[in-house]
Design a protein around this motif. Structure first.
Motif, short mmCIF file in Angstrom:
data_model
loop_
_atom_site.label_atom_id
_atom_site.label_comp_id
_atom_site.label_asym_id
_atom_site.label_seq_id
_atom_site.Cartn_x
_atom_site.Cartn_y
_atom_site.Cartn_z
N VAL A 73 -51.76 18.03 4.48
CA VAL A 73 -50.53 17.37 5.47
C VAL A 73 -49.14 16.98 4.91
O VAL A 73 -48.20 17.11 5.71
N ALA A 74 -49.29 16.80 3.63
CA ALA A 74 -48.05 16.20 3.03
C ALA A 74 -47.38 17.92 2.91
O ALA A 74 -45.75 17.42 3.05
N GLN A 75 -47.72 18.70 2.44
CA GLN A 75 -46.99 19.81 2.20
C GLN A 75 -46.48 20.20 3.57
O GLN A 75 -45.34 21.00 3.72
N GLY A 76 -47.20 20.14 4.68
CA GLY A 76 -46.98 20.83 5.84
C GLY A 76 -45.78 20.07 6.33
O GLY A 76 -44.88 20.61 6.88
N TRP A 77 -45.79 18.61 6.45
CA TRP A 77 -44.95 17.96 6.74
C TRP A 77 -43.53 18.12 5.99
O TRP A 77 -42.55 18.04 6.58
N LEU A 78 -43.64 18.43 4.82
CA LEU A 78 -42.32 18.73 4.04
C LEU A 78 -41.84 20.15 4.49
O LEU A 78 -40.52 20.11 4.88
N MET A 79 -42.65 20.96 4.77
CA MET A 79 -42.23 22.29 5.36
C MET A 79 -41.37 22.26 6.49
O MET A 79 -40.39 22.67 6.82
N ALA A 80 -42.17 21.57 7.56
CA ALA A 80 -41.55 21.28 8.88
C ALA A 80 -40.17 20.39 8.84
O ALA A 80 -39.26 20.66 9.38
N PHE A 81 -40.21 19.29 7.95
CA PHE A 81 -38.87 18.53 7.75
C PHE A 81 -37.55 19.56 7.24
O PHE A 81 -36.74 19.38 7.74
N LEU A 82 -38.08 20.29 6.18
CA LEU A 82 -36.82 21.02 5.75
C LEU A 82 -36.34 21.95 6.68
O LEU A 82 -35.01 21.95 6.83
N PHE A 83 -37.10 22.49 7.36
CA PHE A 83 -36.55 23.44 8.75
C PHE A 83 -35.87 22.57 9.69
O PHE A 83 -34.76 22.73 10.07
N TRP A 84 -36.55 21.46 10.41
CA TRP A 84 -36.09 20.80 11.32
C TRP A 84 -34.70 19.88 10.96
O TRP A 84 -33.79 19.90 11.80
N SER A 85 -34.74 19.51 9.76
CA SER A 85 -33.58 18.48 9.23
C SER A 85 -32.34 19.29 9.04
O SER A 85 -31.32 18.79 9.33
N SER A 86 -32.78 20.55 8.84
CA SER A 86 -31.25 21.46 8.77
C SER A 86 -30.51 21.55 10.02
O SER A 86 -29.14 21.74 9.81
N ILE A 87 -31.08 21.33 11.29
CA ILE A 87 -30.16 21.33 12.38
C ILE A 87 -29.22 20.20 12.46
O ILE A 87 -28.18 20.19 12.95
N PRO A 88 -29.81 19.24 12.68
CA PRO A 88 -29.09 17.93 12.66
C PRO A 88 -28.11 17.79 11.56
O PRO A 88 -26.79 17.42 11.78
N VAL A 89 -28.28 18.18 10.08
CA VAL A 89 -27.34 18.04 9.11
C VAL A 89 -26.22 19.00 9.33
O VAL A 89 -25.11 18.99 9.32
N GLY A 90 -26.60 20.37 9.71
CA GLY A 90 -25.75 21.36 9.88
C GLY A 90 -24.78 20.99 11.08
O GLY A 90 -23.54 21.34 11.05
N SER A 91 -25.39 20.35 12.18
CA SER A 91 -24.38 19.82 13.30
C SER A 91 -23.60 18.88 13.00
O SER A 91 -22.38 18.89 13.44
N LEU A 92 -24.08 17.91 12.18
CA LEU A 92 -23.10 16.99 11.63
C LEU A 92 -21.93 17.53 11.02
O LEU A 92 -20.59 17.24 11.00
N ILE A 93 -22.07 18.49 10.12
CA ILE A 93 -21.04 19.20 9.39
C ILE A 93 -20.09 19.97 10.12
O ILE A 93 -18.87 19.99 9.93
N LEU A 94 -20.60 20.80 11.03
CA LEU A 94 -19.67 21.37 12.04
C LEU A 94 -19.04 20.48 12.86
O LEU A 94 -17.67 20.72 13.06
N LEU A 95 -19.36 19.35 13.09
CA LEU A 95 -18.41 18.43 13.76
C LEU A 95 -17.66 17.73 12.76
O LEU A 95 -16.27 17.53 13.50
N LEU A 96 -17.92 17.54 11.70
CA LEU A 96 -16.85 16.94 10.80
C LEU A 96 -15.72 17.98 10.59
O LEU A 96 -14.62 17.58 10.44
N ILE A 97 -16.28 19.12 10.41
CA ILE A 97 -15.17 20.37 10.30
C ILE A 97 -14.04 20.52 11.35
O ILE A 97 -13.04 20.62 11.32
#
Length: 352
Positions: A39-63
């Motif tokens: 469960v911990a490893q699966g959560w990390l896997m999902a977190f790494l993929f899912w979190s990339s969208i909010p982080v990337g969106s924030l960076i594009l908005l700053l740019i």
């Protein structure tokens, strides 16, 4: 609760989606009592993929705050809601903190690291502090951007901050799953992949505007981000392999067995080669329908790539846990976006 009892800006579908996410989260919590490592490893896997969208969106908005352009206005309806999820991303990192010993071998066996690395850098307290700095900073920036209070100076400082923190989050969260491997280009590759994920998400979810000239701009940005991710990944492989570096080559060899070679091949074909071939044709690049298909393919490719990066060291059962975690994260995110986070009158104006 009936739809008539809900505020006008909250739809029944938002409540249903949120409920699905919460039920999935509860299911995962219950499963952790029986298979905590998976469960911990699966959560990390999902977190790494899912979190990339909010982080990337924030960076594009700053740019966009710095350089402007019609592309930012076209993508804002997709990027702003995604960026507003950054505080939720910070909260979603807590299960990773509680599952450090299940995910990262150095957390239980510090002797596998050089003593100075273990003492000064790669240990649980240091990782948590660095994560707190990164997630706290990203969350603060997202609040300023979403509320229209981000000045050009703040945007510039925010991008510099991101360049600093992504250099250690990429190592802490991903590479340290297999701590014997290091790559100086890895953080840059992850940073570009976050932007690519946000662009792909925007291509899929941004509202369609007929004959919008910004449509071709979105396709061009996807081409640039795709080439950046593929180039850095390929060059790292070539330098390590032909440089005859056995310890680093072993990291790739582990991902060339047990079917992982097929995973990275599928990631390249579905997430890069085919989308790039489609985007190179101008008429296709100007079609929002084609961009939606391309964006979906790229997101699948990113998922497979993240899987290839971290999962070869995981125990069996992580994939089921990751799928449930993705449903939980997506359900809660979409439910919040459709509900309280998106009220009528929200605009994309920025502070001067």
């Amino acid at each position: 609760m009936t739809s008539a009892a809900l505020p006008s800006y909250i739809s029944r579908s938002a409540v249903t989606t949120l409920a699905i996410g919460l039920v999935s989260l509860a299911t995962l919590a219950a499963g952790s009592a029986f298979a905590p490592v998976a469960v911990a490893q699966g959560w990390l896997m999902a977190f790494l993929f899912w979190s990339s969208i909010p982080v990337g969106s924030l960076i594009l908005l700053l740019i966009h705050r710095l350089v402007g352009g019609r592309w930012g206005n076209a993508l804002a309806p997709a990027l702003l809601p995604a960026a507003s999820l950054m505080p939720l991303v910070a909260l979603a990192f807590l299960p990773v903190v509680f599952g450090l010993t299940a995910i990262y071998p150095w957390a239980t066996q510090p002797a596998i690291l050089p003593p100075d690395v273990s003492h000064f850098y790669l240990n649980a307290p240091s990782l948590i502090i660095r994560a707190f700095v990164a997630l706290g900073g990203w969350s603060l920036l997202s609040i300023l951007v979403v509320q229209g209070r981000c000045t050009k100076l703040t945007a510039g400082l925010g991008l510099a901050f991101h360049g600093f923190v992504v250099s250690f989050t990429a190592i802490d969260w991903i590479l340290s799953v297999d701590p014997h491997f290091a790559s100086t280009a890895f953080a840059a590759s992850i940073a570009i992949q976050q932007i690519l994920a946000a662009l792909a998400w925007a291509a899929v979810s941004a509202p369609e505007a007929p004959n919008d000239p910004a449509t071709a701009d979105i396709g061009a940005f996807l081409i640039a981000a795709l080439l950046g991710v593929v180039y850095l990944g390929l060059m790292s492989y070539i330098v390590i392999w032909y440089g005859d570096l056995p310890e680093k080559a072993a990291w790739y060899l582990k991902r060339d067995t047990n079917g992982w070679n097929w995973i990275i091949t599928a990631a390249f074909l579905v997430g890069a080669a085919i989308p790039l071939a489609m985007l190179l044709k101008r008429s296709l690049r100007q079609s929002r329908r084609v961009l939606r298909i391309v964006g979906g393919m790229i997101l699948v490719g990113i998922w497979l790539h993240v899987e290839w990066l971290v999962a070869p060291t995981f125990v069996s059962g992580w994939l089921i846990a990751a799928a449930i975690a993705m449903v939980a994260m997506a359900g809660i995110s979409v439910g919040l976006i459709r509900g309280a986070m998106l009220r009528p009158g929200r605009n994309v104006d920025h502070a001067e």
